[in-house]
Scaffold this motif. Sequence first.
Motif, PDB file in Angstrom:
ATOM      1  N   ASP A  33       0.827  -1.205   0.000  1.00  0.00           N
ATOM      2  CA  ASP A  33       0.000   0.000   0.000  1.00  0.00           C
ATOM      3  C   ASP A  33       0.867   1.263   0.000  1.00  0.00           C
ATOM      4  O   ASP A  33       0.564   2.227  -0.703  1.00  0.00           O
ATOM      5  N   LYS A  34       1.940   1.263   0.759  1.00  0.00           N
ATOM      6  CA  LYS A  34       2.859   2.417   0.793  1.00  0.00           C
ATOM      7  C   LYS A  34       3.409   2.685  -0.602  1.00  0.00           C
ATOM      8  O   LYS A  34       3.432   3.833  -1.064  1.00  0.00           O
ATOM      9  N   ASN A  35       3.846   1.629  -1.296  1.00  0.00           N
ATOM     10  CA  ASN A  35       4.383   1.789  -2.644  1.00  0.00           C
ATOM     11  C   ASN A  35       3.316   2.293  -3.609  1.00  0.00           C
ATOM     12  O   ASN A  35       3.604   3.109  -4.487  1.00  0.00           O
ATOM     13  N   ALA A  36       2.088   1.827  -3.440  1.00  0.00           N
ATOM     14  CA  ALA A  36       0.999   2.281  -4.308  1.00  0.00           C
ATOM     15  C   ALA A  36       0.695   3.758  -4.075  1.00  0.00           C
ATOM     16  O   ALA A  36       0.452   4.503  -5.029  1.00  0.00           O
ATOM     17  N   VAL A  37       0.719   4.204  -2.815  1.00  0.00           N
ATOM     18  CA  VAL A  37       0.536   5.637  -2.529  1.00  0.00           C
ATOM     19  C   VAL A  37       1.663   6.424  -3.187  1.00  0.00           C
ATOM     20  O   VAL A  37       1.433   7.434  -3.866  1.00  0.00           O
ATOM     21  N   PHE A  38       2.885   5.968  -3.007  1.00  0.00           N
ATOM     22  CA  PHE A  38       4.056   6.655  -3.560  1.00  0.00           C
ATOM     23  C   PHE A  38       3.967   6.780  -5.080  1.00  0.00           C
ATOM     24  O   PHE A  38       4.329   7.811  -5.653  1.00  0.00           O
TER      25      PHE A  38
END
Length: 144
Positions: A59-64
């Motif tokens: 999820d963090k990578n998708a936000v980024f």
Amino acid sequence: MKVYLAGALFNEAEVERRLKEGKLLREAFSDIELFNPIEQPFNEDKQTLPTPETIYTNDKNAVFNSDVCIFDVTNEDAGVMVELGLAIAYGKKIIAVNSDIRLKSANKYEIPSYSMNHFVLGAILKHGVLVYSFDEVIKELKKY
């Protein structure tokens, strides 16, 4: 355009809502690349869920990697608040929606019937926009 969609997804109504929002976004925008956590393959089989660290990393990578992040902050879900903080830290365009029907009428009473956490509201207003329905989310997203 890459869009991240965040909202609580831990009961049947929330799951149904997130799926409907994904459908509405795809209908409104033919060129959208949508990351909707509830639609990720690991959420199909609750017996083989990934570790919390894997969920966070994905999820963090998708936000980024997103251009715009949409957050349903109606219930101030803890996970959504973390995602919101990441989006702010990453400098993403933010559209937050609070669809609680009491929000617009809260100050019409001697004792307000509803309020948002002002720290969260301040962060949203400083880094994006707050709207009151998913129709308004789509209208805001069209500006990008």
